[in-house]
Design a protein around this motif. Structure first.
Motif, PDB file in Angstrom:
ATOM      1  N   GLY A 325       0.835  -1.191   0.000  1.00 52.85           N
ATOM      2  CA  GLY A 325       0.000   0.000   0.000  1.00 52.85           C
ATOM      3  C   GLY A 325       0.867   1.237   0.000  1.00 52.85           C
ATOM      4  O   GLY A 325       1.996   1.223   0.494  1.00 52.85           O
ATOM      5  N   SER A 326       0.328   2.336  -0.541  1.00 55.87           N
ATOM      6  CA  SER A 326       1.159   3.511  -0.744  1.00 55.87           C
ATOM      7  C   SER A 326       0.348   4.782  -0.555  1.00 55.87           C
ATOM      8  O   SER A 326      -0.886   4.765  -0.488  1.00 55.87           O
ATOM      9  CB  SER A 326       1.768   3.478  -2.154  1.00 55.87           C
ATOM     10  N   LYS A 357      -2.920  -6.187   4.397  1.00 57.23           N
ATOM     11  CA  LYS A 357      -2.770  -7.559   4.896  1.00 57.23           C
ATOM     12  C   LYS A 357      -3.275  -8.523   3.836  1.00 57.23           C
ATOM     13  O   LYS A 357      -4.196  -8.217   3.071  1.00 57.23           O
ATOM     14  CB  LYS A 357      -3.578  -7.777   6.188  1.00 57.23           C
ATOM     15  N   TRP A 358      -2.676  -9.706   3.811  1.00 60.83           N
ATOM     16  CA  TRP A 358      -3.099 -10.788   2.924  1.00 60.83           C
ATOM     17  C   TRP A 358      -3.729 -11.867   3.780  1.00 60.83           C
ATOM     18  O   TRP A 358      -3.140 -12.305   4.762  1.00 60.83           O
ATOM     19  CB  TRP A 358      -1.904 -11.347   2.155  1.00 60.83           C
ATOM     20  N   SER A 359      -4.932 -12.297   3.435  1.00 61.94           N
ATOM     21  CA  SER A 359      -5.651 -13.273   4.256  1.00 61.94           C
ATOM     22  C   SER A 359      -4.916 -14.606   4.281  1.00 61.94           C
ATOM     23  O   SER A 359      -4.170 -14.944   3.361  1.00 61.94           O
ATOM     24  CB  SER A 359      -7.077 -13.471   3.736  1.00 61.94           C
ATOM     25  N   MET A 366      -6.573  -7.094   2.301  1.00 57.31           N
ATOM     26  CA  MET A 366      -7.262  -6.025   3.023  1.00 57.31           C
ATOM     27  C   MET A 366      -6.371  -4.796   3.063  1.00 57.31           C
ATOM     28  O   MET A 366      -5.141  -4.913   3.098  1.00 57.31           O
ATOM     29  CB  MET A 366      -7.595  -6.464   4.450  1.00 57.31           C
ATOM     30  N   CYS A 367      -6.989  -3.626   3.101  1.00 56.86           N
ATOM     31  CA  CYS A 367      -6.228  -2.392   3.221  1.00 56.86           C
ATOM     32  C   CYS A 367      -6.982  -1.416   4.107  1.00 56.86           C
ATOM     33  O   CYS A 367      -8.213  -1.347   4.086  1.00 56.86           O
ATOM     34  CB  CYS A 367      -5.962  -1.779   1.845  1.00 56.86           C
ATOM     35  N   GLY A 368      -6.230  -0.697   4.920  1.00 60.16           N
ATOM     36  CA  GLY A 368      -6.783   0.377   5.743  1.00 60.16           C
ATOM     37  C   GLY A 368      -6.234   1.710   5.273  1.00 60.16           C
ATOM     38  O   GLY A 368      -5.039   1.829   4.996  1.00 60.16           O
ATOM     39  N   SER A 369      -7.077   2.710   5.200  1.00 59.64           N
ATOM     40  CA  SER A 369      -6.663   3.980   4.616  1.00 59.64           C
ATOM     41  C   SER A 369      -7.095   5.159   5.483  1.00 59.64           C
ATOM     42  O   SER A 369      -7.783   4.995   6.497  1.00 59.64           O
ATOM     43  CB  SER A 369      -7.226   4.122   3.199  1.00 59.64           C
ATOM     44  N   GLU A 370      -6.702   6.343   5.057  1.00 57.48           N
ATOM     45  CA  GLU A 370      -6.902   7.543   5.862  1.00 57.48           C
ATOM     46  C   GLU A 370      -8.354   7.973   5.967  1.00 57.48           C
ATOM     47  O   GLU A 370      -8.697   8.728   6.874  1.00 57.48           O
ATOM     48  CB  GLU A 370      -6.071   8.700   5.285  1.00 57.48           C
ATOM     49  N   ILE A 374     -11.852   0.170   5.953  1.00 55.73           N
ATOM     50  CA  ILE A 374     -11.085  -1.041   5.666  1.00 55.73           C
ATOM     51  C   ILE A 374     -11.753  -1.703   4.471  1.00 55.73           C
ATOM     52  O   ILE A 374     -12.952  -1.997   4.507  1.00 55.73           O
ATOM     53  CB  ILE A 374     -11.078  -2.009   6.865  1.00 55.73           C
ATOM     54  N   ARG A 375     -10.998  -1.918   3.418  1.00 54.17           N
ATOM     55  CA  ARG A 375     -11.558  -2.511   2.196  1.00 54.17           C
ATOM     56  C   ARG A 375     -11.028  -3.922   2.006  1.00 54.17           C
ATOM     57  O   ARG A 375      -9.853  -4.196   2.269  1.00 54.17           O
ATOM     58  CB  ARG A 375     -11.231  -1.649   0.981  1.00 54.17           C
ATOM     59  N   ILE A 376     -11.895  -4.798   1.529  1.00 54.04           N
ATOM     60  CA  ILE A 376     -11.536  -6.189   1.249  1.00 54.04           C
ATOM     61  C   ILE A 376     -11.601  -6.394  -0.262  1.00 54.04           C
ATOM     62  O   ILE A 376     -12.616  -6.082  -0.902  1.00 54.04           O
ATOM     63  CB  ILE A 376     -12.493  -7.161   1.969  1.00 54.04           C
TER      64      ILE A 376
END
Length: 471
Positions: A325-326, A357-359, A366-370, A374-376
């Motif tokens: 993620g970036s 994160k990778w399940s 999964m990614c968490g952002s500002e 949290i998106r799957i």
């Protein structure tokens, strides 16, 4: 006059089934001539399979909302595939069930930013949090929805602010950081144990029920902002420091094993799940670097494509790919041996990606952002989920094999790699490609016009490395 005629006679019992469970012998000519149209037919099928894979590419699965600040920490349960823990900048920690997309409970874990969350890998019933309020707390994972947890099972006041936490494998000691990394033995943590590691400005190894560390690693005055324990070798850990260095430690020795300094700061690292000596670093220079900890003088591979600082990285359980993620508001998936990403995920309202994160079943990322979500996503954008019939499985396997066989054909490769990305990302990628081409031409001109022995060419894998080894 008698006429003799030969008639082809067949017994239907030899090739007709009475029921679908009957077996029969199918006639087959083993000396049949080779089909001259087979390559053309297979190429057409490969082209159609590639186009269909892009038509049915729908990677977004769900969004988990509920945080009030940016989500910069994600942690997966080591044994329960559907349990996810997330930490935010307002001190909250949420426990999610990804299958039902519901939140088990919300903890106000700290009065400031949550700097680290890690789950006990042995008993899997406890997790540890550290925060900017200089507190280290142990919590019990709730076993039912809506369970309110207000007090931790155990709490420790630290002398300084920790910046991360990570469990160690096969040990009862644990590590914290303030003036360093401390290894504790609290309530049995660590992978296949209950030990865990946190990071700060130095490294101290602790035993349970002791008031002073049993071992101290002095890495200078620079802040250690990330540390990760090796998932295979229980005594090895690696971390990132504010002096742009990556260090490798063995808690059985008095000094770090090795160290490498890059041109820009490394934000975090991820260990390869199957190779104990390989890790990947997410750097501020928009790239990721895969290292072999035995040979830190050169990176094994450099991974491009991001257009802003890379904030987080995590490997798939198979070890064949990793996700990153970036700050460019995108998530990319890289094959380990490839310099280019095979997939990029983005959303209209997604902001800077702070954690990925990778399940554990290797099917989702999964990614968490500002923007507090949290998106799957699906790891394979065009994968069909749910129960598949045997004919569907066979057809998908056949199409996948065709795509792999013809993947280097120019037209198929163009379709396979094409992605619709936002305009800012497209323009920035073109600009970066122009810069790289310009630098390459400059190097070629210098090599061409330099005197013999005057020009020293530096490989891409060594260009960003300032120095390596211990001082």
């Amino acid at each position: 006059m008698k006429i003799k005629a030969k008639v082809i006679s067949r017994n239907q019992d030899d090739y007709v089934r009475e029921t679908k469970y009957d077996l029969f012998k199918a006639p087959k000519n083993y000396n049949a001539p080779k089909d001259s149209f087979q390559p053309a037919v297979e190429y057409s099928r490969a082209m159609n399979a590639t186009k269909l894979s892009r038509v049915f590419a729908k990677p977004f699965m769900a969004a988990l909302d509920g945080h009030n600040e940016g989500v910069h920490i994600l942690t997966l349960h080591p044994t329960c595939l559907s349990t996810l823990l997330s930490g935010a900048r307002d001190g909250q920690v949420k426990v999610w069930n990804m299958a039902t997309k519901k939140c088990y409970t919300t903890l106000q874990a700290h009065n400031g930013v949550v700097t680290g969350v890690s789950i006990d890998n042995q008993e899997s019933g406890m997790f540890v949090t550290v925060g900017s309020d200089a507190q280290l707390k142990h919590w019990k994972i709730p076993d039912q929805y809506g369970k309110v947890i207000t007090e931790p099972e155990h709490s420790i006041a630290l002398s300084d602010v920790p910046h991360g936490v990570s469990h160690i494998m096969n040990s009862t000691d644990f590590v914290t950081c303030g003036e360093g990394i401390h290894v504790w033995k609290v309530m049995r943590h660590i992978m296949n144990s209950t030990d865990f590691v946190t990071c700060g400005e130095g490294i101290h190894v602790w035993k349970v029920m002791r008031d002073s560390p049993i071992r101290t690693y002095n890495l200078g005055v620079n802040t250690i902002h990330s540390v990760k324990c090796n998932p295979i070798e229980s005594s090895v850990m690696a971390g990132c420091s504010s002096d742009r260095s990556i260090f490798v430690l063995d808690n059985r020795q008095k000094a770090p094993l090795s160290k490498v300094v890059l041109a820009l700061r490394t934000n975090t690292i991820a260990w390869h799940p199957l190779e104990s000596y390989t890790f990947t670093a997410a750097n501020d220079d928009y790239n990721l670097y895969t290292f072999d900890m035995r040979y830190l003088s050169s990176a094994r591979n450099v991974h491009f494509d991001h257009i802003a600082a890379v904030t987080d990285v995590d490997y798939s359980p198979t070890g064949q790919e990793f996700v990153s993620g970036s700050f460019d508001r995108a998530v990319r998936i890289f094959p380990v041996e490839s310099a280019r990403s095979r997939e990029v995920y983005h959303a209209p309202r997604m902001q800077n990606v702070l954690s990925v994160k990778w399940s554990l079943d290797s099917k989702y990322v999964m990614c968490g952002s500002e923007e507090m979500n949290i998106r799957i996503w699906k790891a394979d954008a065009s994968e069909k989920l749910g129960t598949l019939l045997p004919r569907e499985k066979a057809a998908m396997a056949y199409n996948k094999r065709l795509r792999e066989t013809y993947q280097h054909h120019p037209e198929i490769r163009r379709i396979e790699r094409h992605r619709q990305v936002p305009k800012y990302m497209y323009n920035a990628k073109k600009e970066h490609a122009t810069i790289r081409q310009s630098q390459k031409r400059k190097q070629e001109n210098r090599r061409k016009h330099a005197k013999e022995g005057e020009f020293e060419d530096v490989a891409v894998r060594e260009k960003s490395i300032i120095k390596h080894g211990m001082d």
